[in-house]
Design a protein around this motif. Structure first.
Motif, PDB file in Angstrom:
ATOM      1  N   LEU A 293       1.209   3.729   6.562  1.00  7.97           N
ATOM      2  CA  LEU A 293       0.454   3.342   8.237  1.00  7.97           C
ATOM      3  C   LEU A 293       1.602   2.363   9.082  1.00  7.97           C
ATOM      4  CD1 LEU A 293      -2.440   2.804   5.784  1.00  7.97           C
ATOM      5  CD2 LEU A 293      -2.177   4.481   7.082  1.00  7.97           C
ATOM      6  N   LEU A 294       0.825   1.018   9.620  1.00  4.58           N
ATOM      7  CA  LEU A 294       1.988   0.588  10.373  1.00  4.58           C
ATOM      8  C   LEU A 294       1.131  -0.324  10.565  1.00  4.58           C
ATOM      9  CD1 LEU A 294       5.119  -1.208  11.709  1.00  4.58           C
ATOM     10  CD2 LEU A 294       3.928  -0.171  13.882  1.00  4.58           C
ATOM     11  N   ASP A 295       0.974  -2.057   9.847  1.00  5.83           N
ATOM     12  CA  ASP A 295       0.452  -3.083   9.696  1.00  5.83           C
ATOM     13  C   ASP A 295       0.289  -3.934  10.960  1.00  5.83           C
ATOM     14  OD1 ASP A 295       2.535  -4.158   8.827  1.00  5.83           O
ATOM     15  OD2 ASP A 295       1.863  -4.942   6.113  1.00  5.83           O
TER      16      ASP A 295
ATOM     17  N   ILE B 153       3.697   1.126   5.423  1.00  5.48           N
ATOM     18  CA  ILE B 153       3.117   1.505   4.248  1.00  5.48           C
ATOM     19  C   ILE B 153       3.167   3.224   4.108  1.00  5.48           C
ATOM     20  CG2 ILE B 153       1.183   1.035   2.622  1.00  5.48           C
ATOM     21  CD1 ILE B 153       0.214  -1.788   4.170  1.00  5.48           C
ATOM     22  N   MET B 154       3.366   3.301   2.416  1.00  8.32           N
ATOM     23  CA  MET B 154       3.520   4.802   1.792  1.00  8.32           C
ATOM     24  C   MET B 154       2.223   4.507   1.598  1.00  8.32           C
ATOM     25  SD  MET B 154       6.820   7.196   3.674  1.00  8.32           S
ATOM     26  CE  MET B 154       5.570   8.445   2.921  1.00  8.32           C
ATOM     27  N   THR B 155       1.072   5.701   1.621  1.00  7.85           N
ATOM     28  CA  THR B 155      -0.170   5.597   0.380  1.00  7.85           C
ATOM     29  C   THR B 155      -1.183   6.449   0.565  1.00  7.85           C
ATOM     30  OG1 THR B 155      -1.638   3.951  -0.645  1.00  7.85           O
ATOM     31  CG2 THR B 155      -1.625   3.624   1.822  1.00  7.85           C
ATOM     32  N   ASN B 156      -1.191   6.673  -0.343  1.00  3.19           N
ATOM     33  CA  ASN B 156      -2.389   8.084  -0.354  1.00  3.19           C
ATOM     34  C   ASN B 156      -3.571   6.926  -0.851  1.00  3.19           C
ATOM     35  OD1 ASN B 156      -2.615   7.814  -3.340  1.00  3.19           O
ATOM     36  ND2 ASN B 156      -1.633  10.739  -3.692  1.00  3.19           N
ATOM     37  N   ASP B 157      -4.053   5.885  -1.236  1.00  2.00           N
ATOM     38  CA  ASP B 157      -5.202   5.284  -1.924  1.00  2.00           C
ATOM     39  C   ASP B 157      -6.348   4.956  -0.855  1.00  2.00           C
ATOM     40  OD1 ASP B 157      -6.300   3.885  -3.991  1.00  2.00           O
ATOM     41  OD2 ASP B 157      -5.744   2.276  -2.784  1.00  2.00           O
ATOM     42  N   ALA B 158      -6.834   5.052  -1.128  1.00  4.53           N
ATOM     43  CA  ALA B 158      -8.139   5.060  -0.108  1.00  4.53           C
ATOM     44  C   ALA B 158      -8.962   3.453   0.695  1.00  4.53           C
ATOM     45  CB  ALA B 158      -9.612   5.677  -0.128  1.00  4.53           C
ATOM     46  N   ASN B 159      -8.295   3.223  -0.484  1.00  6.90           N
ATOM     47  CA  ASN B 159      -8.529   1.471  -0.239  1.00  6.90           C
ATOM     48  C   ASN B 159      -7.720   0.271   0.306  1.00  6.90           C
ATOM     49  OD1 ASN B 159     -10.063  -1.362  -0.754  1.00  6.90           O
ATOM     50  ND2 ASN B 159      -8.300  -1.237  -1.760  1.00  6.90           N
ATOM     51  N   SER B 160      -6.314   1.242   0.262  1.00  8.29           N
ATOM     52  CA  SER B 160      -5.118   0.721   1.304  1.00  8.29           C
ATOM     53  C   SER B 160      -4.527   1.038   2.851  1.00  8.29           C
ATOM     54  CB  SER B 160      -3.741   0.640   0.318  1.00  8.29           C
ATOM     55  OG  SER B 160      -4.293   0.518  -1.199  1.00  8.29           O
ATOM     56  N   ILE B 161      -5.106   2.340   2.738  1.00 11.76           N
ATOM     57  CA  ILE B 161      -5.738   2.859   4.121  1.00 11.76           C
ATOM     58  C   ILE B 161      -6.494   2.313   4.869  1.00 11.76           C
ATOM     59  CG2 ILE B 161      -6.104   4.427   5.337  1.00 11.76           C
ATOM     60  CD1 ILE B 161      -4.571   6.822   2.476  1.00 11.76           C
ATOM     61  N   LEU B 162      -7.836   2.435   3.879  1.00 11.04           N
ATOM     62  CA  LEU B 162      -8.621   1.631   5.038  1.00 11.04           C
ATOM     63  C   LEU B 162      -8.997   0.310   5.202  1.00 11.04           C
ATOM     64  CD1 LEU B 162     -11.990   3.935   3.067  1.00 11.04           C
ATOM     65  CD2 LEU B 162     -10.476   4.156   5.225  1.00 11.04           C
ATOM     66  N   ARG B 163      -8.168  -0.353   4.988  1.00 15.62           N
ATOM     67  CA  ARG B 163      -7.986  -2.182   4.490  1.00 15.62           C
ATOM     68  C   ARG B 163      -7.331  -1.937   5.273  1.00 15.62           C
ATOM     69  NH1 ARG B 163      -5.283  -4.190  -0.802  1.00 15.62           N
ATOM     70  NH2 ARG B 163      -3.278  -3.174  -0.412  1.00 15.62           N
ATOM     71  N   GLU B 164      -6.290  -1.460   6.213  1.00 15.81           N
ATOM     72  CA  GLU B 164      -5.687  -1.234   7.183  1.00 15.81           C
ATOM     73  C   GLU B 164      -6.487  -1.113   8.487  1.00 15.81           C
ATOM     74  OE1 GLU B 164      -2.339  -3.014   7.828  1.00 15.81           O
ATOM     75  OE2 GLU B 164      -2.824  -3.102   4.743  1.00 15.81           O
TER      76      GLU B 164
ATOM     77  N   ARG C 123     -13.868  -0.849  -1.473  1.00 18.77           N
ATOM     78  CA  ARG C 123     -13.300  -1.869  -2.148  1.00 18.77           C
ATOM     79  C   ARG C 123     -13.900  -2.250  -2.870  1.00 18.77           C
ATOM     80  NH1 ARG C 123     -14.662  -7.023  -2.638  1.00 18.77           N
ATOM     81  NH2 ARG C 123     -16.650  -6.945  -1.083  1.00 18.77           N
ATOM     82  N   SER C 124     -15.312  -1.792  -2.631  1.00 17.02           N
ATOM     83  CA  SER C 124     -15.960  -1.903  -4.888  1.00 17.02           C
ATOM     84  C   SER C 124     -15.557  -1.803  -5.385  1.00 17.02           C
ATOM     85  CB  SER C 124     -17.447  -1.872  -4.363  1.00 17.02           C
ATOM     86  OG  SER C 124     -18.248  -3.071  -2.769  1.00 17.02           O
ATOM     87  N   GLN C 125     -15.368  -0.039  -5.304  1.00 12.68           N
ATOM     88  CA  GLN C 125     -14.853   0.680  -6.218  1.00 12.68           C
ATOM     89  C   GLN C 125     -13.810   0.109  -6.451  1.00 12.68           C
ATOM     90  OE1 GLN C 125     -16.469   3.554  -7.345  1.00 12.68           O
ATOM     91  NE2 GLN C 125     -14.642   4.511  -8.692  1.00 12.68           N
ATOM     92  N   ASP C 126     -12.943  -0.634  -6.090  1.00 11.95           N
ATOM     93  CA  ASP C 126     -11.331  -0.449  -6.533  1.00 11.95           C
ATOM     94  C   ASP C 126     -11.300  -1.885  -7.430  1.00 11.95           C
ATOM     95  OD1 ASP C 126      -8.003   0.033  -6.398  1.00 11.95           O
ATOM     96  OD2 ASP C 126      -8.790  -2.277  -5.032  1.00 11.95           O
ATOM     97  N   GLU C 127     -12.496  -2.951  -6.657  1.00 10.95           N
ATOM     98  CA  GLU C 127     -12.380  -3.896  -7.671  1.00 10.95           C
ATOM     99  C   GLU C 127     -12.827  -3.482  -9.383  1.00 10.95           C
ATOM    100  OE1 GLU C 127     -13.994  -6.645  -5.618  1.00 10.95           O
ATOM    101  OE2 GLU C 127     -13.103  -7.266  -4.572  1.00 10.95           O
ATOM    102  N   GLU C 128     -14.012  -2.739  -9.493  1.00 10.31           N
ATOM    103  CA  GLU C 128     -14.439  -2.829 -10.509  1.00 10.31           C
ATOM    104  C   GLU C 128     -14.366  -1.745 -11.066  1.00 10.31           C
ATOM    105  OE1 GLU C 128     -18.048  -3.891 -11.409  1.00 10.31           O
ATOM    106  OE2 GLU C 128     -17.546  -5.339  -9.915  1.00 10.31           O
ATOM    107  N   VAL C 129     -13.328  -0.508 -10.764  1.00 12.09           N
ATOM    108  CA  VAL C 129     -12.754   0.709 -11.378  1.00 12.09           C
ATOM    109  C   VAL C 129     -11.581   0.128 -11.432  1.00 12.09           C
ATOM    110  CG1 VAL C 129     -12.623   3.208 -11.619  1.00 12.09           C
ATOM    111  CG2 VAL C 129     -15.082   2.271 -11.317  1.00 12.09           C
ATOM    112  N   GLY C 130     -10.679   0.883 -10.068  1.00 13.77           N
ATOM    113  CA  GLY C 130      -9.380   1.040  -9.911  1.00 13.77           C
ATOM    114  C   GLY C 130      -8.738   2.118  -9.740  1.00 13.77           C
TER     115      GLY C 130
END
Length: 385
Positions: free
Chosen positions: A66-68, A74-85, A101-108
């Motif tokens: 990804l290019l912010d 950014i190189m990642t396979n985390d859905a939250n990191s991808i979708l927030r961009e 985002r909620s899943q990442d905050e509550e569960v990680g």
């Protein structure tokens, strides 16, 4: 009826005509859909978001490059990191981003699985909608499926001993091990497990039940980033560190088993909350004002010295005069520490943050620290407790 017929013409004369259509004030380019077309549009948008992260899930998953907006890569396979961009405008797509985002905050973890599962559940609803079933009926069926899934998870679940390092490593590897390359995966996994177990503590029956394990990594675990070095140089500290040096060069930089006092008040003369003008007619009045300021600082430092601390840390400023008095008492001082760092240090050394120096008690002084020292890493000084 007679009264209504008489009043209706009066309303027409005044300009009120209920038969006229109400004007809808909207942007001419605004699209408005309803009914089945709106349902299909929402499902398709959510499925499109799901397709973005589908290739990052599974044993043959790939990382996204990804290019912010700031030009960073950014190189990642985390859905939250991808979708927030991703910048989206459709309401259904925004709900998918909020879900991640909620899943990442509550569960990680599990952000990718949540998005992919949501997309597939919405796709499965299309044939049912074509049979003209109401959405509330479909949601009721999903709720029954949720209860069955939860019951199945309860049957498959098994207790885990937190002291069994091998079992814990296997659990953490499934979450953290996929975020890094194979070279550093085990190193990061061990550090994550060690840091989590270090901040964990047991709460007694005072909470209203039995023993509860509290793990607050957001408040009590911090990643300190220092330029230079490799991942192999990283380690988990048995304590707290922050990027600060002592306020006076003659203060001690190494103390064994120190007594630590944490403050939330300034060690300098207080300025008035409102602007005040003082008219001085003779030189003695000016000297009296300066003497009042010095006496106030001396009184504050005397209250601190009475508690016999070795280290004083405050979230506010420390004046030069206060540094002089503390240095004469052989007390090391730090100033302008972040509130979050102060809370971590209070937890580590067993101290209580005091808001006023005249309220200092012996129980407020932290004595659980074995060693304090200031080290230089690169060009910066760091305090270790």
């Amino acid at each position: 009826l007679l009264l209504r017929e008489q009043k209706t013409p009066q309303r027409k004369e005044r300009g009120f005509n209920r038969k006229k259509k109400m004007a809808i004030v909207l942007n001419p380019s605004t699209q408005r859909t309803s009914g089945k077309s709106a349902q299909l549009s929402n499902i398709n948008c959510a499925a499109a978001v799901s397709d973005i992260v589908t290739s990052t899930l599974g044993p043959r998953a790939m990382l996204k490059l990804l290019l912010d907006p700031m030009g960073g890569v950014i190189m990642t396979n985390d859905a939250n990191s991808i979708l927030r961009e991703i910048d989206v405008s459709h309401p259904a797509a925004k709900q998918m981003l909020e879900l991640s985002r909620s899943q990442d905050e509550e569960v990680g973890d599990g952000t990718t699985s949540v998005i992919v599962l949501t997309g597939e559940l919405l796709r499965a609803a299309i044939p049912v909608l074509e049979r003209k079933l109401h959405p509330t009926v479909i949601v009721r069926g999903y709720a029954q499926a949720l209860r069955v899934a939860l019951d199945t998870c309860e049957k498959l679940a098994k207790p885990v001993d937190l002291n069994d390092i091998e079992v814990m490593n296997n659990l953490v590897m499934s979450c953290v091990g996929t975020k890094f390359s194979k070279r550093w995966g085990e190193t990061v996994m061990n550090m994550a497990l060690e840091a989590t177990l270090r901040v964990a503590r047991e709460l007694g029956p005072a909470t209203g039940g039995g023993v509860i394990k509290e793990v607050d990594v957001k408040r009590y675990a911090k990643v300190e980033k220092i330029p230079g070095g490799e991942i192999s140089d990283c380690r988990v500290l048995k304590g707290v560190m922050f990027n600060k040096d002592v306020t006076h060069p003659r203060m001690r930089r190494r103390i064994e088993k120190p007594r630590i006092l944490l403050l939330d008040c300034p060690l300098e003369y207080k300025k008035g909350e409102s602007a005040a003008n003082v008219q001085i007619e003779v030189e003695q009045d000016w000297n009296a004002l300066l003497r009042l300021e010095e006496e106030y600082i001396e009184h504050v430092c005397a209250e601190i010295v009475a508690a016999r601390p070795d280290i004083v840390i405050t979230e506010k400023g420390v004046s030069d005069l206060a540094q002089h008095y503390l240095m004469k008492a052989n007390i090391t001082a730090f100033r302008r520490l972040r509130k979050t760092d102060n809370n971590r240090l209070a937890r580590a050394c067993g101290a209580t943050i005091v808001s006023r120096t005249d309220e200092i008690q012996e129980s407020d002084v932290g004595t659980q620290c074995n060693l304090f020292e200031v080290r230089k890493i690169g060009d910066e000084y760091f305090a270790f407790f």
